[in-house]
Design an enzyme around this catalytic site. Structure first.
Site, PDB file in Angstrom:
ATOM      1  N   ALA A 153       0.808  -1.214   0.000  1.00 19.78           N
ATOM      2  CA  ALA A 153       0.000   0.000   0.000  1.00 19.78           C
ATOM      3  C   ALA A 153       0.845   1.269   0.000  1.00 19.78           C
ATOM      4  CB  ALA A 153      -0.919   0.004   1.227  1.00 19.78           C
ATOM      5  N   HIS A 248       7.408  -8.000   8.822  1.00 19.89           N
ATOM      6  CA  HIS A 248       6.212  -8.834   8.587  1.00 19.89           C
ATOM      7  C   HIS A 248       6.483  -9.995   7.617  1.00 19.89           C
ATOM      8  CE1 HIS A 248       5.832  -5.995   5.255  1.00 19.89           C
ATOM      9  NE2 HIS A 248       5.263  -5.062   5.986  1.00 19.89           N
ATOM     10  N   ASN A 251       4.907 -11.443   4.058  1.00 19.81           N
ATOM     11  CA  ASN A 251       4.217 -10.378   3.347  1.00 19.81           C
ATOM     12  C   ASN A 251       5.213  -9.417   2.709  1.00 19.81           C
ATOM     13  OD1 ASN A 251       1.154 -10.658   4.113  1.00 19.81           O
ATOM     14  ND2 ASN A 251       2.310 -11.072   5.972  1.00 19.81           N
ATOM     15  N   ASP A 375      -3.019 -12.438  12.617  1.00 22.25           N
ATOM     16  CA  ASP A 375      -4.451 -12.151  12.599  1.00 22.25           C
ATOM     17  C   ASP A 375      -5.239 -13.218  11.849  1.00 22.25           C
ATOM     18  OD1 ASP A 375      -3.565 -11.590  10.057  1.00 22.25           O
ATOM     19  OD2 ASP A 375      -4.299  -9.522   9.999  1.00 22.25           O
ATOM     20  N   ILE A 377      -5.009 -13.704   8.746  1.00 25.34           N
ATOM     21  CA  ILE A 377      -5.240 -13.174   7.402  1.00 25.34           C
ATOM     22  C   ILE A 377      -3.918 -12.957   6.672  1.00 25.34           C
ATOM     23  CG2 ILE A 377      -6.154 -11.201   6.100  1.00 25.34           C
ATOM     24  CD1 ILE A 377      -8.086 -10.838   8.582  1.00 25.34           C
ATOM     25  N   ASP A 400       1.057  -4.305  13.012  1.00 22.12           N
ATOM     26  CA  ASP A 400       1.069  -3.516  11.775  1.00 22.12           C
ATOM     27  C   ASP A 400      -0.268  -2.781  11.632  1.00 22.12           C
ATOM     28  OD1 ASP A 400       2.297  -2.493   9.492  1.00 22.12           O
ATOM     29  OD2 ASP A 400       1.582  -4.097   8.196  1.00 22.12           O
ATOM     30  N   GLY A 439      -2.260  -3.193   6.014  1.00 27.22           N
ATOM     31  CA  GLY A 439      -2.034  -3.267   7.445  1.00 27.22           C
ATOM     32  C   GLY A 439      -3.145  -4.082   8.098  1.00 27.22           C
TER      33      GLY A 439
END
Length: 514
Positions: A153, A248, A251, A375, A377, A400, A439
């Protein structure tokens, strides 16, 4: 009779630095805000605690530490509206509210933005401890020296290279913000024993970044590999130069490939693999795939039959995860020791488990710490467990989280910035009109609970990944993330399922469950 400020927590479970629980009392001095050695206090000072708190068998943990968080409760750390006072009010708001999630210390994170804002914002993000609120430990600059192909992003127009090496970092972030750790703390008006954290996330393959890592590390900063397409050799070189964290994990990086595991592969790095040596992969050829099948080739030799093809013995084409050759050539221009894939050899096996090899002395490789957004996800539970199993001592839980982090916020469309919106669906957060994860909105205490469920580890081991491990990564484990005598009495009381009951800062309750 005046109070001596001594508090004894009893009937509680204390998470230890080795990931176990012990049933033991803990003494603190609420006046000084520190944890005490109970025996020394009792026998040397001959004092008993004025207050005894029975926790009923619940958990008394060090406060949670979030080293990557972009904002919360409506405030974005990356947004500055030309008003220092308003910005500081926003920092205070987050620090005051986030304690409900068990977080007692955080590192505000800036995502890539217009370069003129960095010196101002990083100066405002000096270490700060607002009253009755979580400690702000410093700053984490995520960008702008990141890879376009893995930008997520982050805004493409603001991405930069570091053509002048460390000087490019000083130009963007400001020389004062990258000074030696002691000088930086003094410029912040703090003593040398203050806690000051500076983290930079950058891609080692971006021009000039690799040559800047060692200098930043020498100045007391934590370099983190992230938003990158670095090959295994490049990622390893970055670690040897001083990188000690992965941003992270899974990712914004190439996915694990058995021939070039890239950044993720650092978790499996052997400490006995010689510096400068390279792995020579089985050659990959596209020639065989450019030919059409025929009954025989020009030499009259019958072609291989597809039915007998085997990945173990035949040349096959594997879709590349990263532009390996091009990226390696960039790094070779910066590092004369870099070796192109396929031109080196594996060092002979060591005769014993030491740093002595047949080929001479080799410094063991220290694997970097790695962040995980747990999370459910950003990383599948199986991936979380795989990473933790590979290197449990390096695992750090982060959120994050974005500006709309708020455990009380309902699902729906919420404004971000620059006219764009977030869409929140439970713990899932993405940019409106896209499928791009932006995030998260998960809280760190929930990450702790999720992590124990995903990996099957104990709650004590999970707590360690949000307390002691991040503190040790940042070199502040004598003061934060621990229950050692002399450490700050930043504590969180949890029930046996990991839910927050109350949060304490410097020995005083700042939040309690109603």
């Amino acid at each position: 009779m005046s109070s001596n400020g001594l508090i004894c927590f009893t009937n509680c479970l204390l998470p230890q630095e080795d990931g176990t629980f012990v049933e033991k009392d803990l003494w603190i001095d609420e006046t000084r805000g520190v944890i005490l050695d109970a025996q020394k206090t009792f026998f040397l000072r001959r004092e008993r605690p004025d207050k005894i708190i029975d926790l009923g068998g619940n958990i008394l943990s060090p406060g949670l530490i979030d080293i990557q968080i972009n904002g919360g409760y409506g405030f974005d750390f990356s947004v500055y509206e030309d008003n220092d006072g308003a910005y500081m009010d926003g920092l205070r708001l987050v620090a005051e509210r986030i304690v409900e999630t068990g977080v007692t210390a955080l590192v505000p994170t800036l995502i890539t933005q217009e370069k003129s804002l960095y010196p101002k914002l990083l100066n405002l993000l000096k270490p700060w401890s607002p009253p009755n609120a979580a400690h702000l430990l410093g700053w984490h600059a995520e960008g702008p020296f990141i890879q376009m192909a893995k930008r997520g992003a982050h805004a493409p127009p603001f991405l930069l290279n570091a053509a002048e090496g460390f000087k490019s970092f000083e130009t963007i972030y400001g020389q004062d913000n990258l000074a030696d750790a002691e000088d930086w703390l003094m410029s912040c008006g703090l003593t040398q024993d203050a806690l000051g954290v500076r983290i930079i996330t950058a891609a080692p393959e971006v021009d000039g970044v690799m040559s800047a890592i060692n200098e930043f590390a020498k100045r007391g900063g934590c370099f983190s590999i992230g938003h990158s397409i670095a090959t295994t050799d490049m990622a390893t070189t970055a670690v040897r130069r001083g990188a000690r964290l992965i941003t992270h994990l899974f990712n914004a990086m190439p996915q694990l490939h058995h021939r070039d595991p890239s950044i993720i592969g650092l978790l499996g790095s052997s400490p006995f693999f010689a510096s400068g040596a390279t792995y020579t992969p089985f050659p990959v050829s596209t020639a065989a795939h450019s030919k059409k099948p025929s009954n025989s080739d020009t030499t009259g030799t019958p072609p291989k039959k597809a039915a007998h093809a085997s990945e173990a013995f035949d040349e096959i084409e594997t879709p590349p995860q990263t532009p390996v050759l091009l990226a390696t050539q960039r790094v070779q221009a910066q590092d004369d020791k870099a070796t192109l894939p396929g031109t080196g050899a594996i060092t002979p096996l060591p005769l014993s488990r030491s740093a002595t090899y047949v080929g001479g002395q080799v410094e063991p490789l220290q694997r970097p710490y790695f962040e995980l957004i747990v999370d459910g996800i950003h990383a599948h539970p199986n991936s979380v467990r795989l990473a933790y199993t590979a290197y449990p001592e390096g695992c750090i839980l982060i959120t994050d989280a974005m500006k709309i982090l708020d455990p009380h916020l309902k699902d729906g469309v919420h404004p971000w910035r620059d006219g764009r919106n977030f869409v929140k669906e439970g713990d899932k957060l993405y940019l409106e009109g896209t499928t791009t994860l932006a995030g998260s909105v998960v809280t760190l205490d929930k990450c702790v609970r999720n992590f124990a469920h995903f990996t099957g580890c104990s709650l004590a081991e999970s707590i360690k990944c949000a307390t002691f491990n991040p503190a040790r990564c940042l070199g502040i484990e004598n003061r934060k993330g621990t229950l050692r005598a002399g450490a700050d009495a930043d504590l969180v009381i949890l029930d046996r399922q990991g839910n927050v009951i109350s949060t304490w800062i410097r020995g005083k309750v700042v939040w309690g469950k109603k």
